[in-house]
Design an enzyme around this catalytic site. Sequence first.
Site, mmCIF file in Angstrom:
data_model
loop_
_atom_site.group_PDB
_atom_site.id
_atom_site.type_symbol
_atom_site.label_atom_id
_atom_site.label_comp_id
_atom_site.label_asym_id
_atom_site.label_seq_id
_atom_site.Cartn_x
_atom_site.Cartn_y
_atom_site.Cartn_z
ATOM 1 N N HIS A 21 0.833 -1.218 0.000
ATOM 2 C CA HIS A 21 0.000 0.000 0.000
ATOM 3 C C HIS A 21 0.867 1.268 0.000
ATOM 4 O O HIS A 21 0.479 2.281 0.603
ATOM 5 C CB HIS A 21 -0.918 0.043 1.235
ATOM 6 C CG HIS A 21 -1.785 -1.162 1.389
ATOM 7 N ND1 HIS A 21 -3.000 -1.276 0.777
ATOM 8 C CD2 HIS A 21 -1.611 -2.312 2.086
ATOM 9 C CE1 HIS A 21 -3.562 -2.445 1.106
ATOM 10 N NE2 HIS A 21 -2.730 -3.085 1.879
ATOM 11 N N SER A 72 16.578 19.034 -16.841
ATOM 12 C CA SER A 72 15.391 19.757 -17.260
ATOM 13 C C SER A 72 15.805 20.952 -18.106
ATOM 14 O O SER A 72 16.796 21.622 -17.801
ATOM 15 C CB SER A 72 14.636 20.238 -16.016
ATOM 16 O OG SER A 72 13.762 21.283 -16.359
ATOM 17 N N LYS A 113 17.282 20.006 -11.778
ATOM 18 C CA LYS A 113 16.550 18.755 -11.919
ATOM 19 C C LYS A 113 17.286 17.682 -12.700
ATOM 20 O O LYS A 113 18.053 17.954 -13.612
ATOM 21 C CB LYS A 113 15.214 19.007 -12.624
ATOM 22 C CG LYS A 113 14.176 19.633 -11.734
ATOM 23 C CD LYS A 113 12.797 19.416 -12.292
ATOM 24 C CE LYS A 113 12.394 17.982 -12.155
ATOM 25 N NZ LYS A 113 11.068 17.728 -12.724
ATOM 26 N N ASN A 131 15.776 14.027 -14.407
ATOM 27 C CA ASN A 131 14.530 13.290 -14.587
ATOM 28 C C ASN A 131 14.779 11.862 -15.067
ATOM 29 O O ASN A 131 15.652 11.643 -15.909
ATOM 30 C CB ASN A 131 13.637 13.995 -15.604
ATOM 31 C CG ASN A 131 13.265 15.405 -15.162
ATOM 32 O OD1 ASN A 131 13.068 15.641 -13.969
ATOM 33 N ND2 ASN A 131 13.189 16.322 -16.109
ATOM 34 N N GLU A 153 10.060 6.567 -17.122
ATOM 35 C CA GLU A 153 8.715 7.037 -17.469
ATOM 36 C C GLU A 153 8.324 6.589 -18.874
ATOM 37 O O GLU A 153 7.167 6.277 -19.152
ATOM 38 C CB GLU A 153 8.645 8.555 -17.351
ATOM 39 C CG GLU A 153 8.827 9.026 -15.917
ATOM 40 C CD GLU A 153 8.886 10.534 -15.812
ATOM 41 O OE1 GLU A 153 8.050 11.113 -15.110
ATOM 42 O OE2 GLU A 153 9.787 11.143 -16.447
ATOM 43 N N TYR A 190 -9.885 -16.038 -44.127
ATOM 44 C CA TYR A 190 -9.155 -14.780 -44.135
ATOM 45 C C TYR A 190 -10.076 -13.608 -44.433
ATOM 46 O O TYR A 190 -10.923 -13.677 -45.313
ATOM 47 C CB TYR A 190 -8.035 -14.826 -45.183
ATOM 48 C CG TYR A 190 -7.200 -13.571 -45.162
ATOM 49 C CD1 TYR A 190 -6.270 -13.359 -44.156
ATOM 50 C CD2 TYR A 190 -7.378 -12.569 -46.121
ATOM 51 C CE1 TYR A 190 -5.517 -12.190 -44.104
ATOM 52 C CE2 TYR A 190 -6.622 -11.403 -46.074
ATOM 53 C CZ TYR A 190 -5.707 -11.213 -45.073
ATOM 54 O OH TYR A 190 -4.977 -10.056 -45.012
#
Lengths: 349, 349, 349, 349
Positions: free
Chosen positions: C38, C159, C165, C167, C172, C199
């Site tokens: 959790h 960035s 920054k 990243n 991602e 087909y």
Amino acid sequence: MFVRAACDEISEALAELMSAFVNRAEQARDAAMPAYTHTQPAEPVLVAHWLLAYVEMLLRDTERLADCRRRANFCPLGSAAVAGSTLPLDRHSMAVELGFAAPTPNSIDATADRDFIIEFVSALSLLMLHLSRWTEEMLLFSSREYGFIRLPEAYSTGSSAMPQKMNGDLLELIRGKAGRVIGDLTALLVITKGIPLAYDKDLQECQEPLFHAVDVVLSLTPLATAWMKAAEFDLPRMREAAQTGCLNAFAAATYLTNKGVPFRIAHELVGKAVCLALQKQCELQELSLQELRNLNAHFDSDFFDFVKLENVLAIHNVPGGTAPARVQEAIASARKRIAQSREEAHAHA
Amino acid sequence: MFVRAACDEISEALAELMSAFVNRAEQARDAAMPAYTHTQPAEPVLVAHWLLAYVEMLLRDTERLADCRRRANFCPLGSAAVAGSTLPLDRHSMAVELGFAAPTPNSIDATADRDFIIEFVSALSLLMLHLSRWTEEMLLFSSREYGFIRLPEAYSTGSSAMPQKMNGDLLELIRGKAGRVIGDLTALLVITKGIPLAYDKDLQECQEPLFHAVDVVLSLTPLATAWMKAAEFDLPRMREAAQTGCLNAFAAATYLTNKGVPFRIAHELVGKAVCLALQKQCELQELSLQELRNLNAHFDSDFFDFVKLENVLAIHNVPGGTAPARVQEAIASARKRIAQSREEAHAHA
Amino acid sequence: MFVRAACDEISEALAELMSAFVNRAEQARDAAMPAYTHTQPAEPVLVAHWLLAYVEMLLRDTERLADCRRRANFCPLGSAAVAGSTLPLDRHSMAVELGFAAPTPNSIDATADRDFIIEFVSALSLLMLHLSRWTEEMLLFSSREYGFIRLPEAYSTGSSAMPQKMNGDLLELIRGKAGRVIGDLTALLVITKGIPLAYDKDLQECQEPLFHAVDVVLSLTPLATAWMKAAEFDLPRMREAAQTGCLNAFAAATYLTNKGVPFRIAHELVGKAVCLALQKQCELQELSLQELRNLNAHFDSDFFDFVKLENVLAIHNVPGGTAPARVQEAIASARKRIAQSREEAHAHA
Amino acid sequence: MFVRAACDEISEALAELMSAFVNRAEQARDAAMPAYTHTQPAEPVLVAHWLLAYVEMLLRDTERLADCRRRANFCPLGSAAVAGSTLPLDRHSMAVELGFAAPTPNSIDATADRDFIIEFVSALSLLMLHLSRWTEEMLLFSSREYGFIRLPEAYSTGSSAMPQKMNGDLLELIRGKAGRVIGDLTALLVITKGIPLAYDKDLQECQEPLFHAVDVVLSLTPLATAWMKAAEFDLPRMREAAQTGCLNAFAAATYLTNKGVPFRIAHELVGKAVCLALQKQCELQELSLQELRNLNAHFDSDFFDFVKLENVLAIHNVPGGTAPARVQEAIASARKRIAQSREEAHAHA
């Protein structure tokens, strides 16, 4: 801006497609065909009435695109990376100059949001669903067994193996591409679900499905239009099919209810008449008055005119029904609404 | 009619949820937090600014439901099985009496169409996407590592095995249910794709996904509202996080560009200053003027005020930016638009 | 043949990825970290134990690919258009020469079937799900707030706006691409659903999603491998996190149950001890014996050793548990199974 | 354990369904029908050959379920919350006693993993795809226009409005439910994508889609079996359709290639013969030898026997082809493989 332009371009392509449907509807005049439910012939309708069903779907698609365009038409420029620009930009002027309604109201939302893509591809999925249902009907109706429509040669191909064949490749391609656009929509929803604000690199993956969906729709819609213009309808065969298989049974039940028989009983009585006709391999109107009267005393000699094709069509006389006068009104209304949607698309150009 | 009523009910529930967000935004006053991109802290923003991002999403959802309602609000009664009724019904009066805008314009389309369901569940999918992104952030922010938000006990559960734990079950449930609603939408699209006109029994399978999606949204939206009311924000910790890790680096680059340094070079110079601060385990404003001047002569004593949190927030001074005055305007605008959407929902009731 | 070759190539790429996981597991020795449920820290586990969880997932993926390969390995050659070839071909010899197990057993099925594509892309979807869960954890663990892992510079980007920054773009991207592959699978299922034998041109649309899914997996798996090799783990910080927040509460409850206290009551008592520790802002082992005895007389001086990190790990001493000796066995078993899967992939080459 | 039991139960239901197909295949003896590609008649095949195509699909489904069962058959008991049990359990004995192959090898994976559900519902989706293609063909073949199959009354319903109608509700329901199961699979994939290890509450949402998919398959498969037993085939009409529309054109091209004409030219020549036959509204074998010789000198009097239905079937004489002897072998092979799958399912019971 891409979505906005694509909305306009697709709306114009849809206006062309709708016009093709309405033109064919007008050409078909009072030609009749069976309407199907459950892939079984149900009742006779005007060919024009059937064609206009697709125009209604496409008009809704056009509306959805307009709503989507309106909602997407906010300018994110000046949102910077996430917190808003640190330059003293006049975001309102910038937005207006670029043809947007206004600037986006929140810089975090503006950098995180892909709603406009997802809503747009949802609308395109619905549009492709409509085209896929149309292709399914075209494939059925152009099969040897139905024989209602001749595949236009320019949009069909022969078989490399079987010299006698002509295949509706374009139709099958459209039906298959509908599956692809649904796949695009799924990808967009899955990509965006559960990622935190604001921008994440995942969102870059929203671009290809968007471009793909737009490409599919923009390349196939004009081909569907051309197909509709080129396809040949075998109207006599359609009319014959509309007069075969007791498709006037519902009208026959209406006949009895008009005479005061409750519908449930009328339905049952006509069911028996249909069985008798099937046994004798004839149509309802080919049964004798005596045979009908054996079933119920309300059958009379005016029954035979009542269940003739022209009357069967005529009694569906409500707005949205297939009575020829109603269909004429519907054609006029469709033309008007198509013209309006075309004007709106032009207003943006 | 079910879709129409569900639109209204969901719109009201959304108005409540949006109000909860705006109230929290107002309560948060000038509290700051980091805005994230790529799950990495990017720049400081007002907590209120961040909360308003969700209000924008939910306002779009409300609008989409209104569009969907308008498009669904045509009465199919009188379409009969497929060809239109054979009774002389006054479809316009019937439609008006039942609160519809008008009767459906084509009987075949009316019996074959499930657009209103698909468009509606598309809109609900987007809404659930927004809630799922919110839950993702709530789960992050309530993790031990972030510690921005305390899970409200009433909407969380202890662990059956681990006595020290408190789990954000409701949030995870919402995130999971978003997947279910996307599954509902997929089912609807797949069921309808490629089936011929008009009615086919397949369409009966559109009902359960529709009901399920509405149940999910109507049961979870009020819980999300209650969660937002009950959750405790640790504003000091959020503020501290906003002041840690050189989140004023973008502001620092703005400082240099204001002095005439091109942005590309300013970005590079501040990058070097950030490296230096990391080495010294301090923040940018804790570097000495000399250290900064060694990098570039444009750094001056006004730098230290410029990169203070309050100024960093203030310079994002565009509409939609996080400058406190702008956020005040945004709160007022959000309240107004929520009130409007509430009125519209009531008008239908 | 494409699917067969892709299975082999992907299996080899997976063997590399699994080896990278096992190597890191071995390097981590007895380093500990919190296991989460959790998104909340639950219990301490060995870093190696956690890494091996991914190896289990990837081993199942490898097996699924092998099953898929076996099922796809039938030669359709000689099925002709639909009814089988009219040339006296020796289909068995042809199949064997092309490396297939046998010819396909039915010519209609052979021309209509796309099972091998759908099963294959289902297997790839599961594989991408596993990678997406891994990226989610990597993003969390490399966030500033967790700080367990340093993003490898070679696979991350700075960035463009914010100089401070870094990243995790690759992560991602993988998470986003998982959504794309699920979109590919959806497209395949939708395309094939409800089209008649044999087909149909729709099936041509199965190719692009197949190629796309394979491209995604073959390009990203080696990058995931390289990422795992390059990422730096902050083992001291992970260890500290494993010792913070009363993660030994479950062990403490075990301590009491070992002394004869029923688990339900032990859970409740330790819950109270945890509350006390939270109030005093200390860990369970920092409470005094007296404080513990006030809760229950079974607490004794051996408690403090029992809930030390090393013992907490050691008592999870079942096959598949995190006790160091068990994890050693698991590493050896994983190495063996990876070697086997590698051999099988080579056998086909 | 639920998945394991469901695999067994579904495998048994599939064995029944496959037997129904094989029995009908045997009953159909040498009856012929057109095989279709692109919804257009392509070549004549044995009805039995066509039915066996479905058996091949269902055999693959059975195999997939067996693989899935094998992979799911590991016992998670003793994994505790996430790190493994702290009780000295003999996980191997426990697993064996509960009929599992072994305990799960990693406690984190065991609590986080839902692969067995997703793989299982993927397999069920493919099975439903097969049934949906079957229903599509049944709906076509039972349409008035095809007339190959009479809808069994027990599994069809009359129309509430139209007394002459009989609708294939069960078939449409199966086709619709296939969409639902694809929706279940999508939900499962979306729910699991991108959530961190180990257990998250989202995973609870995997249960309903699993149960729903199993319910659908277990309730519909026996109905499909019953339908296949009850449906009446109009074999004379199927045979007539196989002899109409120059479906022997490919065989005619084979005739020419046997005489040494290159296939490309043979295809072209037969194409011309087909055009001539269409003009004269006759079949290829009804053209005169002179007409054929005008096209090419290789046509001879043996042509007329060569393109007779029985010979056209016989020359597709490869394994997997429609030549009657090959189909006899295929029936025997199918029976054997069904018996094997039934034995395996029983072995688990």
